[in-house]
Motif scaffolding. Structure first.
Motif, mmCIF file in Angstrom:
data_model
loop_
_atom_site.group_PDB
_atom_site.id
_atom_site.type_symbol
_atom_site.label_atom_id
_atom_site.label_comp_id
_atom_site.label_asym_id
_atom_site.label_seq_id
_atom_site.Cartn_x
_atom_site.Cartn_y
_atom_site.Cartn_z
ATOM 1 N N SER A 168 5.982 13.690 10.290
ATOM 2 C CA SER A 168 6.703 12.612 10.969
ATOM 3 C C SER A 168 6.871 12.886 12.461
ATOM 4 O O SER A 168 7.143 11.968 13.227
ATOM 5 C CB SER A 168 8.073 12.392 10.324
ATOM 6 O OG SER A 168 8.838 13.592 10.354
ATOM 7 N N THR A 170 3.839 7.856 12.641
ATOM 8 C CA THR A 170 4.847 6.896 12.203
ATOM 9 C C THR A 170 4.167 5.824 11.364
ATOM 10 O O THR A 170 3.031 5.418 11.652
ATOM 11 C CB THR A 170 5.560 6.250 13.413
ATOM 12 O OG1 THR A 170 6.588 5.387 12.951
ATOM 13 C CG2 THR A 170 4.599 5.454 14.275
ATOM 14 N N ASN A 203 2.948 2.417 9.912
ATOM 15 C CA ASN A 203 2.653 1.162 10.622
ATOM 16 C C ASN A 203 1.749 0.308 9.746
ATOM 17 O O ASN A 203 0.569 0.132 10.018
ATOM 18 C CB ASN A 203 1.986 1.439 11.969
ATOM 19 C CG ASN A 203 1.729 0.158 12.744
ATOM 20 O OD1 ASN A 203 2.516 -0.765 12.677
ATOM 21 N ND2 ASN A 203 0.623 0.112 13.465
ATOM 22 N N PHE A 233 -0.795 4.844 9.349
ATOM 23 C CA PHE A 233 0.135 5.501 10.263
ATOM 24 C C PHE A 233 -0.497 5.567 11.649
ATOM 25 O O PHE A 233 -1.693 5.835 11.778
ATOM 26 C CB PHE A 233 0.455 6.927 9.781
ATOM 27 C CG PHE A 233 0.959 6.987 8.364
ATOM 28 C CD1 PHE A 233 2.319 7.048 8.101
ATOM 29 C CD2 PHE A 233 0.070 6.975 7.295
ATOM 30 C CE1 PHE A 233 2.792 7.095 6.797
ATOM 31 C CE2 PHE A 233 0.529 7.018 5.981
ATOM 32 C CZ PHE A 233 1.892 7.082 5.735
ATOM 33 N N LEU A 246 5.057 11.793 5.023
ATOM 34 C CA LEU A 246 5.572 12.138 6.343
ATOM 35 C C LEU A 246 6.445 13.386 6.324
ATOM 36 O O LEU A 246 6.643 14.025 7.360
ATOM 37 C CB LEU A 246 6.358 10.957 6.924
ATOM 38 C CG LEU A 246 5.517 9.754 7.371
ATOM 39 C CD1 LEU A 246 6.414 8.586 7.749
ATOM 40 C CD2 LEU A 246 4.594 10.117 8.521
#
Length: 407
Positions: free
Chosen positions: A23, A27, A29, A108, A152
């Protein structure tokens, strides 16, 4: 290239490395879109063991099994929640055109201190696959999934950005060599296929054309699973291995079942051709290998056994030829996986020349395949070297400053 001593990390190759969750670098998405019936959607999947994207044929919205799809953009990390434990993870190319996948493919984007090319390399490592296996949850096998939040939270030992870029530079040298060998091998296969199309289309005295139902008999294999494998015993061919482990013919299997399974399995005899009836794409379904070993082998239930009186390699190469490829597209069903039935395989028309011509054609194709095999063996040698080099760079047993000399 600049002098390594100019870099912040040159004095201490441990400096700047962090053990932190993904993480810090990524992130979530996910871009979910509603499926429009009249639109064509370029679909991608992910090959296991860090082998990158699988490009499927575009699918009309009206024929998909989904009401919503996930948009897959360029330069994002994506994995398959269903196959994450098999290493189905990659970073998409920076020039990827707009593509789509089911919602089982979370994506991500990268944030600070992250080189996407480095993370693409990281997705090819055993450490990443083991980490995905560790956070897979479910009833086992195909029911396991990796949740984005758990992904993550994976903690990895990762270098600072300048070191990431240096590792990319080093590994890219090997990757370029491997890619060049793969391109040469694929070029030879195209030459082989063009020669097959020409040879099979010529016809001649004593030639005939018959549906497969008249050229031999087809039977479906029987079910076994990977947990049934043992070190030695009854040789077996799983449909997936036809794509990854076998060429136009085989004399040895790569996996075995207990001898006690023999009476409950459907067996291919020496000279039979084993045909994959299931694939992840239309191009591959129907790939075949002629079994030329000394004993019978068990065949998976996603395969067909074709028994005949023809030259086995000739039959196998027919299934690789453009003539077969053109015909099979009329008979494949494509949903989440691509299948071809025995009933439809029976309708495929195959040219049947005299035996001498069969052996001449298969001999020509075999000669090209030997060249392809040599190229692929060299590419595999480089891949093994790459794996060792990358492992040493990531666990810091290889000095990144002198690594270029080891490539």
């Amino acid at each position: 290239m600049s002098d390594p001593t100019d870099n912040d990390w040159a004095g201490d190759r441990h400096e700047g490395w962090v053990q932190e969750p993904l993480s810090r670098f990524l992130t979530a998405n996910v871009e979910i879109v509603d499926v429009e019936p009249d639109r064509l959607y370029p679909i991608v999947g992910i090959l296991n063991r860090g082998r990158g994207l699988l490009y499927r044929d575009p699918v009309a919205g009206s024929s998909t099994a989904y009401k919503k799809l996930n948009r897959i953009g360029p330069g994002v990390l994506v994995y398959s929640r269903l196959k994450a434990f098999e290493g189905a993870i990659t970073v998409t190319p920076s020039d990827l055109p707009e593509s789509f996948a089911s919602q089982e493919f979370p994506t991500f984007t990268f944030v600070c201190d992250a080189d996407p090319d480095f993370f693409r390399i990281l997705t090819t490592t055993q450490n990443m696959w083991d980490a995905l296996q560790g956070v897979s949850k479910g009833m086992g096998g195909r029911r396991e999934r990796v949740k984005p939040a758990d992904f993550l939270n994976i903690v990895m030992d990762l270098p600072p950005l300048p070191v990431q870029e240096r590792i990319v530079e080093i590994i890219s040298v090997v990757d370029e060599q491997v890619a060049a060998l793969d391109i040469e091998a694929e070029s030879l296969i195209r030459v082989r296929n063009a020669a097959l199309e020409d040879a099979l289309s010529r016809g001649g005295e004593g030639w005939s054309s018959v549906p497969l139902s008249k050229a031999g008999t087809l039977s479906r294999g029987r079910r076994f699973v990977k947990s049934d494998y043992v070190q030695s015993g009854l040789g077996c061919i799983h449909y997936g291995q036809i794509y990854t482990d076998y060429g136009a013919s085989a004399t040895r299997t790569v996996t075995y079942l207990p001898e006690s399974f023999r009476s409950s399995m459907r067996l291919a005899r020496p000279g039979d051709v084993v045909i994959a009836g299931t694939s992840e794409n239309v191009e591959d379904v129907g790939k075949a290998t002629a079994w030329l070993g000394d004993d019978e082998v068990a065949v998976h239930d996603d395969c067909f056994i074709f028994r005949h009186d023809l030259d086995p390699k000739f039959v196998s190469y027919f299934f690789a030829s453009p003539l077969f490829q053109h015909q099979k597209r009329r008979f494949t069903s494509e949903t989440k996986v691509v299948r071809v039935s025995a009933a439809n395989l029976h309708k495929i028309v195959m040219p049947v020349p005299p035996r001498d011509d069969q052996e001449r054609i298969s001999g020509m194709a075999d000669a090209v395949d030997r060249q392809v095999a040599a190229l692929r063996a060299e590419a595999e040698r480089l891949r093994q070297m790459r794996a060792g080099l990358l492992s040493g760079l990531l666990d810091r047993t290889i000095d990144i400053e002198s690594a270029e000399l080891k490539v």
